[in-house]
Design a protein around this motif. Structure first.
Motif, PDB file in Angstrom:
ATOM      1  N   PRO A  46       1.764  -2.902 -10.628  1.00 54.17           N
ATOM      2  CA  PRO A  46       1.607  -1.483 -10.295  1.00 54.17           C
ATOM      3  C   PRO A  46       1.691  -1.214  -8.787  1.00 54.17           C
ATOM      4  O   PRO A  46       1.497  -2.121  -7.980  1.00 54.17           O
ATOM      5  CB  PRO A  46       0.191  -1.151 -10.791  1.00 54.17           C
ATOM      6  N   SER A  47       1.948   0.028  -8.441  1.00 55.80           N
ATOM      7  CA  SER A  47       1.995   0.419  -7.028  1.00 55.80           C
ATOM      8  C   SER A  47       2.017   1.935  -6.920  1.00 55.80           C
ATOM      9  O   SER A  47       2.638   2.614  -7.740  1.00 55.80           O
ATOM     10  CB  SER A  47       3.261  -0.137  -6.382  1.00 55.80           C
ATOM     11  N   LEU A  48       1.331   2.472  -5.941  1.00 59.29           N
ATOM     12  CA  LEU A  48       1.463   3.884  -5.580  1.00 59.29           C
ATOM     13  C   LEU A  48       2.178   3.982  -4.227  1.00 59.29           C
ATOM     14  O   LEU A  48       3.284   4.480  -4.106  1.00 59.29           O
ATOM     15  CB  LEU A  48       0.074   4.549  -5.502  1.00 59.29           C
ATOM     16  N   ARG A  49       1.505   3.443  -3.175  1.00 62.33           N
ATOM     17  CA  ARG A  49       2.011   3.583  -1.809  1.00 62.33           C
ATOM     18  C   ARG A  49       3.364   2.909  -1.595  1.00 62.33           C
ATOM     19  O   ARG A  49       4.289   3.496  -1.029  1.00 62.33           O
ATOM     20  CB  ARG A  49       1.029   2.963  -0.784  1.00 62.33           C
ATOM     21  N   THR A  50       3.468   1.646  -2.003  1.00 64.22           N
ATOM     22  CA  THR A  50       4.689   0.891  -1.719  1.00 64.22           C
ATOM     23  C   THR A  50       5.870   1.563  -2.400  1.00 64.22           C
ATOM     24  O   THR A  50       6.942   1.719  -1.823  1.00 64.22           O
ATOM     25  CB  THR A  50       4.517  -0.555  -2.203  1.00 64.22           C
ATOM     26  N   ARG A  51       5.635   1.965  -3.631  1.00 62.31           N
ATOM     27  CA  ARG A  51       6.694   2.596  -4.409  1.00 62.31           C
ATOM     28  C   ARG A  51       7.149   3.905  -3.772  1.00 62.31           C
ATOM     29  O   ARG A  51       8.338   4.133  -3.553  1.00 62.31           O
ATOM     30  CB  ARG A  51       6.152   2.827  -5.823  1.00 62.31           C
ATOM     31  N   VAL A 109      11.286  -6.327  -3.905  1.00 60.22           N
ATOM     32  CA  VAL A 109      10.623  -6.948  -5.061  1.00 60.22           C
ATOM     33  C   VAL A 109       9.112  -6.979  -4.841  1.00 60.22           C
ATOM     34  O   VAL A 109       8.650  -7.435  -3.798  1.00 60.22           O
ATOM     35  CB  VAL A 109      11.100  -8.408  -5.279  1.00 60.22           C
ATOM     36  N   ARG A 110       8.361  -6.495  -5.834  1.00 63.97           N
ATOM     37  CA  ARG A 110       6.898  -6.652  -5.791  1.00 63.97           C
ATOM     38  C   ARG A 110       6.443  -7.578  -6.896  1.00 63.97           C
ATOM     39  O   ARG A 110       6.743  -7.361  -8.076  1.00 63.97           O
ATOM     40  CB  ARG A 110       6.176  -5.319  -5.956  1.00 63.97           C
ATOM     41  N   THR A 111       5.698  -8.590  -6.517  1.00 65.71           N
ATOM     42  CA  THR A 111       5.137  -9.532  -7.490  1.00 65.71           C
ATOM     43  C   THR A 111       3.821 -10.077  -6.966  1.00 65.71           C
ATOM     44  O   THR A 111       3.736 -10.510  -5.821  1.00 65.71           O
ATOM     45  CB  THR A 111       6.146 -10.661  -7.773  1.00 65.71           C
ATOM     46  N   LEU A 146       1.958 -12.712   0.677  1.00 68.45           N
ATOM     47  CA  LEU A 146       2.120 -11.878   1.873  1.00 68.45           C
ATOM     48  C   LEU A 146       2.453 -10.421   1.516  1.00 68.45           C
ATOM     49  O   LEU A 146       3.006 -10.160   0.438  1.00 68.45           O
ATOM     50  CB  LEU A 146       3.252 -12.428   2.755  1.00 68.45           C
ATOM     51  N   HIS A 147       2.134  -9.509   2.441  1.00 73.42           N
ATOM     52  CA  HIS A 147       2.474  -8.081   2.250  1.00 73.42           C
ATOM     53  C   HIS A 147       2.941  -7.528   3.598  1.00 73.42           C
ATOM     54  O   HIS A 147       2.256  -6.728   4.243  1.00 73.42           O
ATOM     55  CB  HIS A 147       1.247  -7.340   1.719  1.00 73.42           C
ATOM     56  N   PRO A 148       4.150  -7.932   4.026  1.00 76.44           N
ATOM     57  CA  PRO A 148       4.567  -7.622   5.401  1.00 76.44           C
ATOM     58  C   PRO A 148       4.778  -6.138   5.705  1.00 76.44           C
ATOM     59  O   PRO A 148       4.518  -5.713   6.831  1.00 76.44           O
ATOM     60  CB  PRO A 148       5.879  -8.412   5.555  1.00 76.44           C
ATOM     61  N   LEU A 149       5.212  -5.327   4.725  1.00 76.46           N
ATOM     62  CA  LEU A 149       5.379  -3.893   5.003  1.00 76.46           C
ATOM     63  C   LEU A 149       4.019  -3.250   5.285  1.00 76.46           C
ATOM     64  O   LEU A 149       3.900  -2.355   6.127  1.00 76.46           O
ATOM     65  CB  LEU A 149       6.048  -3.182   3.825  1.00 76.46           C
ATOM     66  N   GLN A 150       2.987  -3.737   4.582  1.00 78.83           N
ATOM     67  CA  GLN A 150       1.635  -3.241   4.832  1.00 78.83           C
ATOM     68  C   GLN A 150       1.192  -3.612   6.244  1.00 78.83           C
ATOM     69  O   GLN A 150       0.684  -2.773   6.998  1.00 78.83           O
ATOM     70  CB  GLN A 150       0.659  -3.839   3.794  1.00 78.83           C
ATOM     71  N   SER A 151       1.407  -4.865   6.625  1.00 84.24           N
ATOM     72  CA  SER A 151       0.918  -5.340   7.926  1.00 84.24           C
ATOM     73  C   SER A 151       1.629  -4.631   9.074  1.00 84.24           C
ATOM     74  O   SER A 151       1.009  -4.340  10.100  1.00 84.24           O
ATOM     75  CB  SER A 151       1.133  -6.844   8.058  1.00 84.24           C
ATOM     76  N   HIS A 271      -8.215   0.141   5.572  1.00 82.72           N
ATOM     77  CA  HIS A 271      -8.056  -0.537   4.277  1.00 82.72           C
ATOM     78  C   HIS A 271      -6.650  -0.207   3.771  1.00 82.72           C
ATOM     79  O   HIS A 271      -6.168   0.915   3.945  1.00 82.72           O
ATOM     80  CB  HIS A 271      -9.119  -0.064   3.280  1.00 82.72           C
ATOM     81  N   CYS A 272      -6.021  -1.163   3.113  1.00 86.16           N
ATOM     82  CA  CYS A 272      -4.641  -0.935   2.658  1.00 86.16           C
ATOM     83  C   CYS A 272      -4.547   0.051   1.504  1.00 86.16           C
ATOM     84  O   CYS A 272      -3.484   0.618   1.259  1.00 86.16           O
ATOM     85  CB  CYS A 272      -4.014  -2.271   2.253  1.00 86.16           C
ATOM     86  N   LEU A 273      -5.675   0.257   0.785  1.00 86.27           N
ATOM     87  CA  LEU A 273      -5.721   1.067  -0.445  1.00 86.27           C
ATOM     88  C   LEU A 273      -4.870   0.405  -1.541  1.00 86.27           C
ATOM     89  O   LEU A 273      -3.892  -0.254  -1.201  1.00 86.27           O
ATOM     90  CB  LEU A 273      -5.272   2.508  -0.208  1.00 86.27           C
ATOM     91  N   PRO A 274      -5.192   0.535  -2.808  1.00 87.38           N
ATOM     92  CA  PRO A 274      -6.271   1.354  -3.357  1.00 87.38           C
ATOM     93  C   PRO A 274      -7.634   0.715  -3.077  1.00 87.38           C
ATOM     94  O   PRO A 274      -7.750  -0.511  -3.073  1.00 87.38           O
ATOM     95  CB  PRO A 274      -5.978   1.348  -4.859  1.00 87.38           C
TER      96      PRO A 274
HETATM   97  N1   CP Z   1      -1.239  -0.688  -0.120  1.00 85.90           N
HETATM   98  C1   CP Z   1      -0.369  -0.821  -1.141  1.00 85.90           C
HETATM   99  O1   CP Z   1       0.551  -1.647  -1.110  1.00 85.90           O
HETATM  100  O2   CP Z   1      -0.594   0.039  -2.171  1.00 85.90           O
HETATM  101  P1   CP Z   1       0.168   0.050  -3.580  1.00 85.90           P
HETATM  102  O3   CP Z   1      -0.289  -1.177  -4.318  1.00 85.90           O
HETATM  103  O4   CP Z   1      -0.292   1.330  -4.227  1.00 85.90           O
HETATM  104  O5   CP Z   1       1.634   0.007  -3.326  1.00 85.90           O
END
Ligand code: CP
Ligand code: AN0
Length: 316
Positions: A46-51, A109-111, A146-151, A271-274
């Motif tokens: 799942p994803s809200l922000r990244t998507r 890709v998100r995994t 890793l979550h480089p777009l977040q960082s 915080h990165c959320l959620p």
């Molecule tokens: N912070 C972040 O990546 O949120 P999502 O999981 O909602 O994409």
């Protein structure tokens, strides 16, 4: 840039952060770069922000976007080579990645980590196989580790809000009812090491991160000591690395509260959320101006836009 899965893929990380900052001021200035180009976003989780932010970044650049939810909408993907596919999996990643490359100029890709097998997670099986079998550049939308777009968005947010050079940044473990990946924390540490900040990491005994990431960092198990004079407090839950994938019990008092934030140097909360309210952080922090979590989420767009623009050939 041929792939973006780690800070190590970026030749000049601070230039990328500055490009994100510039794009925030002029989001529509480079629309010709994305004309007639298609971004494919593939979600195994799942994803809200990244998507939404990555779609927005692509639209700002004039790209078209296609989104695929692999867990609900696609065939079930086989990862192993040489398998006799007479069981549950329906399509091999070799064909899937090659076919998606016919339709898309860049693939995201998100995994998530499975949190069962450290070698499988830290080997980044799904992401590496996509990179191997795709013929177009691949962006991590958060991988197992890793979550480089977040960082990159986090760094931009710190840069915008810092009151002085070399701010004190504290990454604190926080409680959560479920075992979560280490990806956001690993990645934040990796990017803060190339940023001009004074980083301290704090977590309860046993909730350590991989020493490959924390090597050379200031680490303490005393949260209140870590918070002293902090300019930024970044809260995140993660499961144990040494006791791989285990969640903590009995550390509910690691919640970030107004009382703890009062120990800081008028510090900002990140915080990165959620985020789970009143488990990870109390309302009296999240609802106050000291919280910059919404600006962090806003900056996800410009972080993604900087990475996409580089992949589209921008040299500036
Ligand atoms: N912070 C972040 O990546 O949120 P999502 O999981 O909602 O994409
Ligand atoms: C995920 C994680 O901790 O990796 C995604 C964060 C961006 N969080 C949850 O599953 C709550």
């Amino acid at each position: 840039m041929k792939q973006f899965i780690s800070v190590k893929d970026v030749r000049q990380p601070s230039e990328l952060m500055k490009l994100a900052k510039m794009l925030k001021k002029q989001p529509f200035a480079h629309r010709h770069y994305g004309q007639n180009k298609t971004l494919g976003l593939l979600f195994f989780n799942p994803s809200l922000r990244t998507r939404m932010s990555t779609q927005k970044a692509a639209l700002n650049l004039g790209m078209d976007v296609m989104v695929m939810n692999f867990n609900s909408d696609s065939w079930t993907i086989e990862l192993a080579n040489g398998t006799v596919m007479d069981q549950g999996t329906q399509e091999h990643i070799k064909e899937a990645a090659a076919v998606i490359s016919q339709y898309c100029d860049i693939i995201g890709v998100r995994t998530f980590a499975g949190l069962k097998d450290v070698e499988d997670d830290y080997g980044e099986t799904i992401l590496k196989k996509f990179i191997e079998y795709a013929s177009v550049p691949v962006i991590s939308l958060e991988s197992a580790t890793l979550h480089p777009l977040q960082s990159l968005a986090d760094w931009l947010t710190i840069d915008e809000h810092k009151a002085h050079s070399r701010p004190k940044v504290v990454l604190t473990w926080a409680p959560h009812p479920r075992a979560l990946p280490q990806a956001v924390a690993n990645s934040f540490v990796q990017w803060m090491q190339v940023a001009d900040v004074d980083l301290t990491i704090t977590f309860p005994t046993g909730m350590d991160l991989s020493p490959d990431f924390t090597k050379g960092c200031k680490v303490t198990n005393n949260q209140e000591e870590a918070f002293q004079n902090a300019d930024f407090v970044y809260a995140k839950n993660w499961s144990s690395y040494s006791n791989y994938g285990q969640k903590a019990t009995g550390h509910e008092d690691w919640i970030v509260t107004q009382y703890k934030m009062a120990l800081t140097n008028n510090g900002k909360f990140m915080h990165c959320l959620p985020v789970r309210r009143n488990v990870v952080v109390s309302d009296d922090v999240l609802d106050k101006p000291m919280s910059i979590v919404i600006e962090q989420a806003n900056n996800r767009t410009y972080a993604a836009q900087a990475v996409l623009l580089k992949m589209l050939g921008y040299e500036g």
